[in-house]
Design a protein around this motif. Structure first.
Motif, PDB file in Angstrom:
ATOM      1  N   VAL A 151      51.881  76.994  68.202  1.00 30.15           N
ATOM      2  CA  VAL A 151      51.632  77.592  66.886  1.00 30.15           C
ATOM      3  C   VAL A 151      51.176  79.046  66.977  1.00 30.15           C
ATOM      4  O   VAL A 151      51.001  79.708  65.956  1.00 30.15           O
ATOM      5  CB  VAL A 151      50.569  76.776  66.102  1.00 30.15           C
ATOM      6  CG1 VAL A 151      51.139  75.397  65.779  1.00 30.15           C
ATOM      7  CG2 VAL A 151      49.289  76.669  66.886  1.00 30.15           C
ATOM      8  N   ASP A 152      50.997  79.543  68.205  1.00 31.14           N
ATOM      9  CA  ASP A 152      50.544  80.916  68.386  1.00 31.14           C
ATOM     10  C   ASP A 152      51.538  81.905  67.791  1.00 31.14           C
ATOM     11  O   ASP A 152      52.748  81.724  67.906  1.00 31.14           O
ATOM     12  CB  ASP A 152      50.370  81.170  69.889  1.00 31.14           C
ATOM     13  CG  ASP A 152      50.024  82.619  70.154  1.00 31.14           C
ATOM     14  OD1 ASP A 152      49.318  83.194  69.301  1.00 31.14           O
ATOM     15  OD2 ASP A 152      50.479  83.145  71.184  1.00 31.14           O
ATOM     16  N   LYS A 153      51.033  82.960  67.151  1.00 31.97           N
ATOM     17  CA  LYS A 153      51.894  83.924  66.470  1.00 31.97           C
ATOM     18  C   LYS A 153      52.840  84.646  67.432  1.00 31.97           C
ATOM     19  O   LYS A 153      54.027  84.804  67.166  1.00 31.97           O
ATOM     20  CB  LYS A 153      51.017  84.953  65.742  1.00 31.97           C
ATOM     21  CG  LYS A 153      51.351  85.042  64.264  1.00 31.97           C
ATOM     22  CD  LYS A 153      50.874  86.361  63.717  1.00 31.97           C
ATOM     23  CE  LYS A 153      50.916  86.372  62.208  1.00 31.97           C
ATOM     24  NZ  LYS A 153      49.743  87.062  61.640  1.00 31.97           N
ATOM     25  N   ASP A 154      52.285  85.046  68.616  1.00 35.13           N
ATOM     26  CA  ASP A 154      53.070  85.834  69.571  1.00 35.13           C
ATOM     27  C   ASP A 154      54.305  85.085  70.063  1.00 35.13           C
ATOM     28  O   ASP A 154      55.342  85.676  70.310  1.00 35.13           O
ATOM     29  CB  ASP A 154      52.207  86.224  70.780  1.00 35.13           C
ATOM     30  CG  ASP A 154      51.202  87.288  70.380  1.00 35.13           C
ATOM     31  OD1 ASP A 154      51.407  87.878  69.292  1.00 35.13           O
ATOM     32  OD2 ASP A 154      50.232  87.502  71.127  1.00 35.13           O
ATOM     33  N   SER A 155      54.168  83.760  70.218  1.00 35.66           N
ATOM     34  CA  SER A 155      55.331  83.015  70.704  1.00 35.66           C
ATOM     35  C   SER A 155      56.148  82.469  69.538  1.00 35.66           C
ATOM     36  O   SER A 155      57.340  82.236  69.653  1.00 35.66           O
ATOM     37  CB  SER A 155      54.880  81.869  71.619  1.00 35.66           C
ATOM     38  OG  SER A 155      53.770  81.205  71.058  1.00 35.66           O
ATOM     39  N   PHE A 156      55.503  82.304  68.399  1.00 34.47           N
ATOM     40  CA  PHE A 156      56.198  81.750  67.247  1.00 34.47           C
ATOM     41  C   PHE A 156      57.142  82.770  66.621  1.00 34.47           C
ATOM     42  O   PHE A 156      58.200  82.407  66.119  1.00 34.47           O
ATOM     43  CB  PHE A 156      55.164  81.277  66.210  1.00 34.47           C
ATOM     44  CG  PHE A 156      55.705  80.283  65.248  1.00 34.47           C
ATOM     45  CD1 PHE A 156      56.307  79.114  65.727  1.00 34.47           C
ATOM     46  CD2 PHE A 156      55.633  80.496  63.873  1.00 34.47           C
ATOM     47  CE1 PHE A 156      56.809  78.189  64.835  1.00 34.47           C
ATOM     48  CE2 PHE A 156      56.141  79.562  62.990  1.00 34.47           C
ATOM     49  CZ  PHE A 156      56.735  78.405  63.470  1.00 34.47           C
ATOM     50  N   GLY A 157      56.756  84.033  66.725  1.00 35.16           N
ATOM     51  CA  GLY A 157      57.557  85.098  66.144  1.00 35.16           C
ATOM     52  C   GLY A 157      58.997  85.113  66.628  1.00 35.16           C
ATOM     53  O   GLY A 157      59.931  84.980  65.816  1.00 35.16           O
ATOM     54  N   PRO A 158      59.228  85.239  67.950  1.00 38.63           N
ATOM     55  CA  PRO A 158      60.601  85.228  68.471  1.00 38.63           C
ATOM     56  C   PRO A 158      61.361  83.960  68.092  1.00 38.63           C
ATOM     57  O   PRO A 158      62.561  84.018  67.806  1.00 38.63           O
ATOM     58  CB  PRO A 158      60.399  85.303  69.980  1.00 38.63           C
ATOM     59  CG  PRO A 158      59.055  85.885  70.174  1.00 38.63           C
ATOM     60  CD  PRO A 158      58.235  85.468  69.001  1.00 38.63           C
ATOM     61  N   ALA A 159      60.647  82.850  68.065  1.00 35.15           N
ATOM     62  CA  ALA A 159      61.297  81.596  67.702  1.00 35.15           C
ATOM     63  C   ALA A 159      61.809  81.670  66.269  1.00 35.15           C
ATOM     64  O   ALA A 159      62.892  81.170  65.953  1.00 35.15           O
ATOM     65  CB  ALA A 159      60.334  80.432  67.869  1.00 35.15           C
TER      66      ALA A 159
END
Ligand code: ADP
Ligand code: MG
Lengths: 256, 342
Positions: free
Chosen positions: B118-126
Motif C-alpha cells: 500500500v506504500d505510495k512509492d511502490s503503488f504509484g508505478p503500479a
C-alpha cells in the motif's frame, strides 16, 4: 471305444499368491458329453475351466486335447487352442458399445490377421455364419442392436453365438446362468443343450443349481477345495453326497 | 524394522531436521557466506536427521505418539489407540509447532510486507500499469489477433501430433496390460521415463528447443508437443487401467492376439474419455503456449514479452485482452464438448 476328446491328468494350479486352487484333478471327457461341474464358491471350478482353454497357465499336470498335451503350450499355440475350446462367462463379457453382429463376428478374431481384423475385413462366409448362429440362438432380428441394450439372457445367447462362430470342438461355460432369472435361465440352458445335441459340441459347464444339473447334465463332477469328491451320473447324487459336496446342514434349493 | 516404522522415521526426522535447521539459523544468525556453505550445512541436516530418527523411535517406544506414527500406523494399531483431545497429545503439538514455524519462515523468506503493498512509492508505478492496461492500444489489435491465431495453431499441432504417439505409449504404460514379467520391466522403465519427462516443465523444453531450432513458434510447438506426449500418455494409461476386465477376458477367450484384444476389448471402453482428455489438453496447451512464447516459443507470448520488457502497458493491455478472451472461449467450449462426450 474312441479316444476321449479331453483328458486331465493330475492337474495342479497354484496362483502366484500361493493359493492352491486345483490340487491334482484328473478326469476324462468324451466327445459329445454335457459335463457339469458343481461345487461351492472357491472350490476351483472357474480355475479349472480357465486352465482348460489356457486363459490361465496350469502349474503342473497334463491336459490332453485329442491326445495332445496342451498344458504347457505357449505363444501362438495357446491362441489356436482357445479358438478350438470356446468359452462363455457369467457376466457375458461382450463389448457393450458394439452391435450384436459385430460381437458375434469377434469369434473369428483368432483365425484372422491382426490388420485385417482391425480394419473390419470379415469375409462373406464369416458374416453369413455369424447371422446363422444368431438365428440358431433365436435372436437374429437383434443383429443391428447395441449389445448393452439387450437383456441378460439375450446377451448370453449372443455370447453363445460368438463362441459358435469359433467353430469350437468344446464349449466351456462358467456359471452361464448365475446372473439370470429362473425363466431366462432355462431358455439359455435349452440353447446350450441344442448346441450340444444338434452341433455335437462337447460342453463343460459350471452350475450352481442341482435341479438344473439333473435336467441337463449327462455326467457330473463335484469339486471341493480343488479336489474331485464325486464323479458320475447326476441322478445318483443323494442326500449323503449332497452333504459331502456342500457341507453338513446345506439344503437343496429348487429352481423351476 | 517394518515398512511403516521406516516411513514414520523418515517423516518425523525430516520434520525434526527442519525445525533444528530453523533453530540453528535463529540462534547463530549466520551471514550469507555461511548460508552458502552447502556441504557443511548438509552435514548438519543429516546429523539432525539421524538424531530425529533416534528421537522418534525413543518417543514412540515410550508411548508418546509422533505425527509420523499417527499418519503411517497400520489400521490394527489405530484401532487400539485411545481417544485423546489433540492438545494432550505429542503429535497435535508437533503439527501446530511445525505449521507456525513454517508460516513464520515463509513470511521471512518471501519478504512479506503489507506496507509495500500500500506504500505510495511502490503503488504509484503500479497505478500507471493499471491505467495502461485498462486503456488498451487498439492499434495493436490486428497484430495481437494474428499472433493469437499462430498460438492456437501451435497448440493444435502440438496436441494433434502427440495423440498417436501417446496412444501407442499408453498401453505400454498400463499395469493391467503389462502383466507378464518381461512386459512389467518395460512398463516400469516407461513409467520412470514418463515421470522424469513430466517433471520437466513445458517452458524448460521451450528454452531447450529455442536454442536447438531457433526462437519462434516451431520451438514452442516442439516444447508443447513433448509435454503433451508425456501428459497424454500418462492420462491415457490411467484410463486404460480402469477398464472393465470382462470384455478383455471375453475377447481373449476367442483366441484373439494381444493387439486384437486391445483394439476390440479396450479401445471401445476408453475412446470417449481419451477424446475428452485430448480436448482438455488442447485447451491447456493454448494457455501454456503464452508462457512458452515468453521464453522463445513464438506466438502471442513472444509479443507480450516484447511489450512488457519495454513497459508499454497499453499494448500489454491489448494482448492480455486477446489472451483472456481466447482462453475464456476455449475453456467454455472445451467444457461443453467434454460434457457432450460423456
Ligand atoms: N487370480 C487369482 N489369484 C489368486 N487366487 C485366486 C485367483 N482366482 C481365484 N483364486 C482362488 O482360487 C480358489 C478357487 O477359485 P475359483 O476357481 O474362482 O472357484 P469357483 O469358481 O469354484 O468359485 C479360491 O480360493 C480363490 O480365492
Ligand atoms: Mg467361479
Amino acid at each position: 471305444m474312441s479316444q476321449p476328446i479331453l483328458q486331465l491328468k493330475n492337474l495342479i494350479k497354484t496362483y502366484p499368491n500361493g493359493t492352491q486352487a486345483l490340487k491334482g484333478v484328473s478326469f476324462d471327457v468324451k466327445k459329445g458329453e454335457f459335463l457339469v461341474i458343481i461345487g461351492l464358491s472357491g472350490s476351483g471350478k472357474s480355475t479349472l475351466l480357465r486352465c482348460i482353454n489356457r486363459l490361465h497357465d496350469p502349474t503342473s499336470g497334463q491336459i490332453l486335447f485329442n491326445g495332445e498335451d496342451i498344458a504347457q503350450a505357449h505363444g501362438k499355440e495357446v491362441l489356436s487352442i482357445r479358438t478350438r475350446i470356446a468359452m462363455i462367462f457369467q457376466h457375458f463379457n461382450l463389448i457393450p458399445r458394439h452391435t450384436v453382429i459385430s460381437n458375434v463376428l469377434m469369434g473369428r478374431l483368432g483365425n484372422m490377421g491382426t490388420l485385417g481384423s482391425i480394419f473390419g475385413f470379415f469375409s462373406k462366409t464369416d458374416k453369413d455364419n455369424a447371422l446363422k448362429y444368431l438365428n440358431l440362438v433365436g435372436i437374429g432380428e437383434k443383429a443391428k442392436m447395441r449389445a448393452d441394450n439387450l437383456s441378460g439372457g439375450q446377451q448370453q445367447r449372443v455370447a453363445i453365438a460368438r463362441a459358435l462362430t469359433q467353430n469350437p470342438e468344446i464349449l466351456l461355460a462358467d456359471e452361464p446362468v448365475a446372473s439370470l432369472d429362473p425363466a431366462t435361465c432355462h431358455t439359455v440352458m435349452d440353447y446350450l443343450q441344442k448346441v450340444n445335441r444338434e452341433l455335437g459340441i462337447t460342453i463343460i459347464a459350471n452350475l450352481h443349481f442341482l435341479s438344473l444339473v439333473r435336467q441337463y447334465a449327462t455326467r457330473v463332477i463335484a469339486l471341493k477345495g480343488g479336489e474331485i469328491v464325486y464323479e458320475g451320473d447326476p441322478k445318483n447324487i443323494d442326500d449323503a453326497w449332497f452333504e459331502k459336496i456342500y457341507g453338513a446342514g446345506a439344503k437343496e434349493v429348487h429352481i423351476n | 524394522m517394518n515398512l511403516y516404522a521406516f516411513k514414520r522415521n523418515i517423516f518425523d526426522s525430516i520434520m525434526f531436521a527442519f525445525l533444528a535447521s530453523v533453530a540453528a539459523v535463529v540462534i547463530f544468525q549466520p551471514d550469507e557466506y555461511a548460508m552458502l556453505e552447502l556441504g557443511r550445512n548438509f552435514q548438519f541436516f543429516v546429523a539432525a536427521l539421524i538424531i530425529g530418527v533416534i528421537l522418534t523411535t525413543l518417543l514412540n517406544r515410550a508411548g508418546f505418539k509422533t505425527l509420523g506414527e499417527q499418519i503411517f500406523e497400520p489400521p490394527y494399531k489405530k484401532a487400539q489407540a485411545k481417544d485423546e483431545s489433540w492438545w494432550r497429545t505429542l503429535h497435535g503439538w508437533q503439527l501446530v509447532i511445525f505449521l507456525v514455524v513454517t508460516l513464520i519462515v515463509g513470511f521471512n523468506v518471501t519478504g512479506f510486507s503489507i506496507y509495500k503493498l500500500v506504500d505510495k512509492d511502490s503503488f504509484g508505478p503500479a497505478m500507471k500499469l493499471f491505467a495502461g492496461i485498462f486503456d488498451p492500444n487498439w492499434d495493436l489489435l490486428p497484430r495481437a489477433v494474428l499472433k493469437m491465431i499462430e498460438t492456437i495453431f501451435l497448440a493444435f499441432l502440438a496436441t494433434f501430433l502427440a495423440i498417436p504417439i501417446a496412444f501407442v505409449l499408453c498401453f505400454f504404460a498400463a499395469k493391467n496390460i503389462m502383466r507378464h514379467p518381461l512386459a512389467f520391466i518395460v512398463y516400469l522403465c516407461l513409467r520412470t521415463v514418463l515421470n522424469l519427462a513430466r517433471s520437466i516443465e513445458a517452458f524448460v523444453w521451450a528454452i531447450i528447443f529455442s536454442v536447438w531450432v531457433g526462437i519462434g513458434p516451431f520451438a514452442g510447438m516442439l516444447a508443447l508437443f513433448i509435454h503433451s506426449i508425456v501428459s497424454l500418455a500418462k492420462q491415457y494409461s490411467e484410463i486404460v487401467e480402469t477398464v472393465n476386465d470382462g470384455p478383455i477376458e471375453g475377447i481373449e477367450s476367442t483366441g484373439a492376439g494381444k493387439v486384437q484384444t486391445i483394439w476390440f476389448a479396450i479401445v471401445p471402453q476408453v475412446l470417449l474419455p481419451f477424446i475428452s482428455f485430448t480436448v482438455y489438453r488442447w485447451d491447456i496447451n493454448i494457455r501454456m503456449a503464452t508462457i512458452v512464447g515468453f521464453v522463445g516459443g513464438g506466438g502471442i507470448g513472444s509479443l507480450l514479452q516484447t511489450y512488457q520488457g519495454q513497459a508499454m502497458w497499453p499494448e500489454v493491455g491489448t494482448i492480455i485482452f486477446v489472451i483472456a478472451f481466447v482462453v475464456w472461449f476455449m475453456d467454455t467450449t472445451s467444457a461443453y464438448l467434454r460434457e457432450a462426450l460423456k
